[in-house]
Write a protein that holds these residues in place. Sequence first.
Motif, PDB file in Angstrom:
ATOM      1  N   ASN A 268       3.745  10.489  -9.908  1.00  0.00           N
ATOM      2  CA  ASN A 268       3.189  10.608 -10.807  1.00  0.00           C
ATOM      3  C   ASN A 268       2.229  11.474 -11.310  1.00  0.00           C
ATOM      4  O   ASN A 268       0.813  11.999 -10.502  1.00  0.00           O
ATOM      5  CB  ASN A 268       3.035   9.465 -11.471  1.00  0.00           C
ATOM      6  N   ASP A 269       1.705  12.290 -12.122  1.00  0.00           N
ATOM      7  CA  ASP A 269       1.190  13.966 -12.057  1.00  0.00           C
ATOM      8  C   ASP A 269      -0.495  12.337 -12.685  1.00  0.00           C
ATOM      9  O   ASP A 269      -1.648  13.028 -12.360  1.00  0.00           O
ATOM     10  CB  ASP A 269       0.850  14.575 -13.046  1.00  0.00           C
ATOM     11  N   ILE A 270      -0.412  11.439 -13.280  1.00  0.00           N
ATOM     12  CA  ILE A 270      -0.921  10.875 -14.224  1.00  0.00           C
ATOM     13  C   ILE A 270      -0.405   9.306 -14.097  1.00  0.00           C
ATOM     14  O   ILE A 270       0.520   8.875 -14.256  1.00  0.00           O
ATOM     15  CB  ILE A 270      -0.982  11.179 -15.722  1.00  0.00           C
TER      16      ILE A 270
ATOM     17  N   TYR B 233      -5.736   7.726 -11.881  1.00  0.00           N
ATOM     18  CA  TYR B 233      -5.134   8.640 -10.739  1.00  0.00           C
ATOM     19  C   TYR B 233      -4.727   9.710 -11.745  1.00  0.00           C
ATOM     20  O   TYR B 233      -3.691   9.861 -12.635  1.00  0.00           O
ATOM     21  CB  TYR B 233      -4.199   8.095  -9.606  1.00  0.00           C
ATOM     22  N   ILE B 234      -5.238  11.494 -11.164  1.00  0.00           N
ATOM     23  CA  ILE B 234      -4.786  12.496 -11.606  1.00  0.00           C
ATOM     24  C   ILE B 234      -4.689  12.807 -10.728  1.00  0.00           C
ATOM     25  O   ILE B 234      -5.139  13.416  -9.342  1.00  0.00           O
ATOM     26  CB  ILE B 234      -5.212  12.671 -12.800  1.00  0.00           C
ATOM     27  N   SER B 235      -3.352  14.075 -11.159  1.00  0.00           N
ATOM     28  CA  SER B 235      -3.053  14.296  -9.583  1.00  0.00           C
ATOM     29  C   SER B 235      -3.467  13.855  -7.618  1.00  0.00           C
ATOM     30  O   SER B 235      -3.306  15.120  -7.015  1.00  0.00           O
ATOM     31  CB  SER B 235      -3.698  15.916  -9.556  1.00  0.00           C
ATOM     32  N   GLY B 236      -2.630  12.863  -8.006  1.00  0.00           N
ATOM     33  CA  GLY B 236      -2.703  11.711  -6.756  1.00  0.00           C
ATOM     34  C   GLY B 236      -4.186  11.829  -6.397  1.00  0.00           C
ATOM     35  O   GLY B 236      -4.765  10.978  -5.812  1.00  0.00           O
ATOM     36  N   GLU B 237      -5.465  11.936  -7.863  1.00  0.00           N
ATOM     37  CA  GLU B 237      -6.630  11.346  -6.935  1.00  0.00           C
ATOM     38  C   GLU B 237      -7.282  10.765  -7.392  1.00  0.00           C
ATOM     39  O   GLU B 237      -6.886  10.883  -8.598  1.00  0.00           O
ATOM     40  CB  GLU B 237      -7.500  13.012  -7.658  1.00  0.00           C
ATOM     41  N   PHE B 238      -8.168  10.047  -7.086  1.00  0.00           N
ATOM     42  CA  PHE B 238      -9.143   8.761  -7.897  1.00  0.00           C
ATOM     43  C   PHE B 238      -9.602   9.123  -8.608  1.00  0.00           C
ATOM     44  O   PHE B 238     -10.640  10.068  -8.542  1.00  0.00           O
ATOM     45  CB  PHE B 238      -9.175   7.553  -7.142  1.00  0.00           C
TER      46      PHE B 238
ATOM     47  N   LEU C 215       0.881  -1.053  -0.531  1.00  0.00           N
ATOM     48  CA  LEU C 215      -0.097  -0.009  -0.027  1.00  0.00           C
ATOM     49  C   LEU C 215       0.977   0.945  -0.089  1.00  0.00           C
ATOM     50  O   LEU C 215       0.236   2.077  -0.744  1.00  0.00           O
ATOM     51  CB  LEU C 215      -1.017  -0.170   1.614  1.00  0.00           C
ATOM     52  N   GLN C 216       2.275   0.739   0.461  1.00  0.00           N
ATOM     53  CA  GLN C 216       2.769   2.420   1.026  1.00  0.00           C
ATOM     54  C   GLN C 216       3.636   2.711  -0.814  1.00  0.00           C
ATOM     55  O   GLN C 216       3.716   3.790  -1.252  1.00  0.00           O
ATOM     56  CB  GLN C 216       4.294   1.974   2.026  1.00  0.00           C
ATOM     57  N   GLN C 217       3.917   1.413  -1.436  1.00  0.00           N
ATOM     58  CA  GLN C 217       4.753   1.333  -2.956  1.00  0.00           C
ATOM     59  C   GLN C 217       3.410   2.088  -3.663  1.00  0.00           C
ATOM     60  O   GLN C 217       4.006   2.557  -4.666  1.00  0.00           O
ATOM     61  CB  GLN C 217       4.768  -0.106  -2.980  1.00  0.00           C
ATOM     62  N   ILE C 218       2.596   2.062  -3.460  1.00  0.00           N
ATOM     63  CA  ILE C 218       1.274   2.124  -4.739  1.00  0.00           C
ATOM     64  C   ILE C 218       0.639   4.257  -3.959  1.00  0.00           C
ATOM     65  O   ILE C 218       1.097   4.605  -5.176  1.00  0.00           O
ATOM     66  CB  ILE C 218      -0.234   1.071  -4.221  1.00  0.00           C
ATOM     67  N   ASP C 219       0.761   4.204  -2.887  1.00  0.00           N
ATOM     68  CA  ASP C 219       0.841   5.640  -2.483  1.00  0.00           C
ATOM     69  C   ASP C 219       2.280   6.578  -2.771  1.00  0.00           C
ATOM     70  O   ASP C 219       1.648   7.128  -3.515  1.00  0.00           O
ATOM     71  CB  ASP C 219       0.582   5.570  -1.043  1.00  0.00           C
ATOM     72  N   LYS C 220       2.584   5.956  -3.248  1.00  0.00           N
ATOM     73  CA  LYS C 220       4.239   6.176  -3.730  1.00  0.00           C
ATOM     74  C   LYS C 220       3.919   6.959  -5.125  1.00  0.00           C
ATOM     75  O   LYS C 220       4.203   7.881  -5.502  1.00  0.00           O
ATOM     76  CB  LYS C 220       5.621   5.735  -3.461  1.00  0.00           C
ATOM     77  N   VAL C 221       3.208   5.992  -5.595  1.00  0.00           N
ATOM     78  CA  VAL C 221       3.857   5.785  -7.475  1.00  0.00           C
ATOM     79  C   VAL C 221       2.737   6.541  -7.565  1.00  0.00           C
ATOM     80  O   VAL C 221       2.543   7.880  -8.345  1.00  0.00           O
ATOM     81  CB  VAL C 221       3.227   4.525  -7.909  1.00  0.00           C
ATOM     82  N   VAL C 222       1.671   7.020  -6.694  1.00  0.00           N
ATOM     83  CA  VAL C 222      -0.085   7.779  -7.107  1.00  0.00           C
ATOM     84  C   VAL C 222       0.762   9.285  -6.913  1.00  0.00           C
ATOM     85  O   VAL C 222       0.247  10.457  -7.707  1.00  0.00           O
ATOM     86  CB  VAL C 222      -1.516   7.222  -6.555  1.00  0.00           C
ATOM     87  N   LYS C 223       1.207   9.278  -6.099  1.00  0.00           N
ATOM     88  CA  LYS C 223       1.647  11.086  -5.442  1.00  0.00           C
ATOM     89  C   LYS C 223       3.150  11.382  -6.626  1.00  0.00           C
ATOM     90  O   LYS C 223       3.022  12.438  -6.973  1.00  0.00           O
ATOM     91  CB  LYS C 223       1.977  10.698  -4.243  1.00  0.00           C
TER      92      LYS C 223
END
Length: 108
Positions: free
Chosen positions: A16-18, A76-81, A6-14
């Motif tokens: 990358n812009d998209i 995800y765009i700009s950290g938002e689902f 979950l931390q790895q996913i969170d890092k990828v989401v945050k």
Amino acid sequence: MSETVLQQIDKVVKENDIVLFMKGTPDFPQCGFSQRVAAIISSYDIPFAAVNVLLSEEVRQGIKDYSNWPTIPQLYISGEFIGGCDIVSEMQENGELAELLEPLKKEA
């Protein structure tokens, strides 16, 4: 589900812009829904990150837990689902996706 995934996913989401969590890759999608969303995003000519969830069962389940959304692809765009295929398709049709991506296009 391990916190590490979950931390790895969170890092990828945050970081990358998209980012698109999908089955396969943008060049070789492994399901029609993933293919559709990758094609939609690619049509805006903005670079995006893609994560092939088929490479890891932990990531495949982890992204569902992370978003509390049961299906893949997930955008995800700009950290938002943003959503899955139906939502992204609808947003493309009504122009919301173009508005959302416009600031990122200027930065690209």
